[in-house]
Design an enzyme around this catalytic site. Structure first.
Site, PDB file in Angstrom:
ATOM      1  N   GLY A  28      -4.678   6.171   2.162  1.00 58.60           N
ATOM      2  CA  GLY A  28      -3.767   6.515   1.085  1.00 58.60           C
ATOM      3  C   GLY A  28      -3.174   5.258   0.500  1.00 58.60           C
ATOM      4  O   GLY A  28      -3.662   4.153   0.742  1.00 58.60           O
ATOM      5  N   MET A  30      -0.328   3.712   1.149  1.00 54.14           N
ATOM      6  CA  MET A  30       0.345   2.794   2.076  1.00 54.14           C
ATOM      7  C   MET A  30      -0.527   2.330   3.221  1.00 54.14           C
ATOM      8  O   MET A  30      -0.286   1.274   3.791  1.00 54.14           O
ATOM      9  CB  MET A  30       1.579   3.469   2.681  1.00 54.14           C
ATOM     10  CG  MET A  30       2.834   3.327   1.863  1.00 54.14           C
ATOM     11  SD  MET A  30       3.425   1.642   1.775  1.00 54.14           S
ATOM     12  CE  MET A  30       3.914   1.343   3.454  1.00 54.14           C
ATOM     13  N   GLY A  31      -1.505   3.140   3.609  1.00 55.31           N
ATOM     14  CA  GLY A  31      -2.251   2.764   4.795  1.00 55.31           C
ATOM     15  C   GLY A  31      -3.509   3.561   5.005  1.00 55.31           C
ATOM     16  O   GLY A  31      -3.944   4.323   4.144  1.00 55.31           O
ATOM     17  N   VAL A  33      -5.617   5.975   7.996  1.00 55.77           N
ATOM     18  CA  VAL A  33      -5.354   6.833   9.141  1.00 55.77           C
ATOM     19  C   VAL A  33      -6.642   6.990   9.946  1.00 55.77           C
ATOM     20  O   VAL A  33      -7.710   7.221   9.380  1.00 55.77           O
ATOM     21  CB  VAL A  33      -4.814   8.208   8.701  1.00 55.77           C
ATOM     22  CG1 VAL A  33      -4.541   9.091   9.915  1.00 55.77           C
ATOM     23  CG2 VAL A  33      -3.552   8.047   7.859  1.00 55.77           C
ATOM     24  N   LYS A  48      -1.668   5.700  11.925  1.00 57.15           N
ATOM     25  CA  LYS A  48      -1.571   5.240  10.537  1.00 57.15           C
ATOM     26  C   LYS A  48      -1.235   3.765  10.577  1.00 57.15           C
ATOM     27  O   LYS A  48      -0.211   3.377  11.147  1.00 57.15           O
ATOM     28  CB  LYS A  48      -0.488   6.012   9.788  1.00 57.15           C
ATOM     29  CG  LYS A  48      -0.331   5.601   8.336  1.00 57.15           C
ATOM     30  CD  LYS A  48       0.734   6.467   7.657  1.00 57.15           C
ATOM     31  CE  LYS A  48       0.887   6.137   6.208  1.00 57.15           C
ATOM     32  NZ  LYS A  48       1.923   6.990   5.568  1.00 57.15           N
ATOM     33  N   ASP A 141       6.563  12.998  -2.092  1.00 55.96           N
ATOM     34  CA  ASP A 141       5.110  12.900  -2.291  1.00 55.96           C
ATOM     35  C   ASP A 141       4.436  14.179  -1.824  1.00 55.96           C
ATOM     36  O   ASP A 141       3.355  14.160  -1.254  1.00 55.96           O
ATOM     37  CB  ASP A 141       4.550  11.687  -1.535  1.00 55.96           C
ATOM     38  CG  ASP A 141       3.139  11.317  -1.972  1.00 55.96           C
ATOM     39  OD1 ASP A 141       2.740  11.681  -3.098  1.00 55.96           O
ATOM     40  OD2 ASP A 141       2.426  10.667  -1.182  1.00 55.96           O
TER      41      ASP A 141
END
Length: 178
Positions: A28, A30-31, A33, A48, A141
């Site tokens: 995603g 931000m990071g 998984v 994550k 979100d």
């Protein structure tokens, strides 16, 4: 200090503390998984990790840590649980409940939900959000890709990475509005 995951190889076999990465689950904003095996407790979890491009951005790293603190305040059957924040060999990761099943986005590709299904899903999402809101936490979100549905029909709201926490909330002192 966390280092880029690409420097360690994010492929199957990487070890982050006691967590053995076994498969990529997704990425995603931000990071990334990963499915991982907790070698201490013998269970599967989700890890994550911070996306490489954010490791040198203090605000983004602070947001990652805030996500961990936010999730730690939310113990609810319809919110994905956090088990810990792991740093090992310079790699930072959130250790999360592994929620099996499709996202709501994936489920909707098969067609619309029946009225009964939609009401059941909506009730569980609202229940989760009400708990978060009662603690001064706004998800920010919420979308079908951040909602999982288990085979038993249990809904789990995931990814509080963009959450806003308001001062004076029950969740504790998280600084100013974030």
């Amino acid at each position: 200090t966390c280092i880029p995951m690409t420097a360690l190889s994010t492929r199957t076999g990487t070890l982050i503390g006691p967590y053995h990465l076994t498969a990529a689950l997704g990425a995603g904003g931000m990071g990334e998984v990963y499915r991982a095996r907790d070698t201490r407790l013998g269970r599967d979890v989700a890890i994550k990790v911070v996306a490489d491009r954010f490791l040198s951005v203090p605000d983004r790293m602070a947001r990652f840590e805030l996500e961990a603190r936010v999730l730690a305040t939310l113990n609810h059957p319809h919110i994905g649980a956090i088990y810990g924040l792991e740093e090992s060999a310079g790699v930072c990761g959130l250790v999360l409940e592994l929620v099996e099943g499709p996202t709501l986005a994936e489920r909707l590709t098969r067609g619309p939900l029946s009225m009964q299904e939609a009401l059941g899903v909506a009730r569980q999402i609202v229940d989760a959000l009400e708990t978060a809101h009662d603690k001064g936490i706004i998800h920010r979100d919420l979308k079908p890709a951040n909602i999982k549905i288990t085979s038993a029909g249990t809904v789990k709201v995931l990814d509080f990475g963009l959450a806003k926490v308001f001062d004076g909330a029950e969740s504790g002192d998280h600084g100013s509005q974030t």
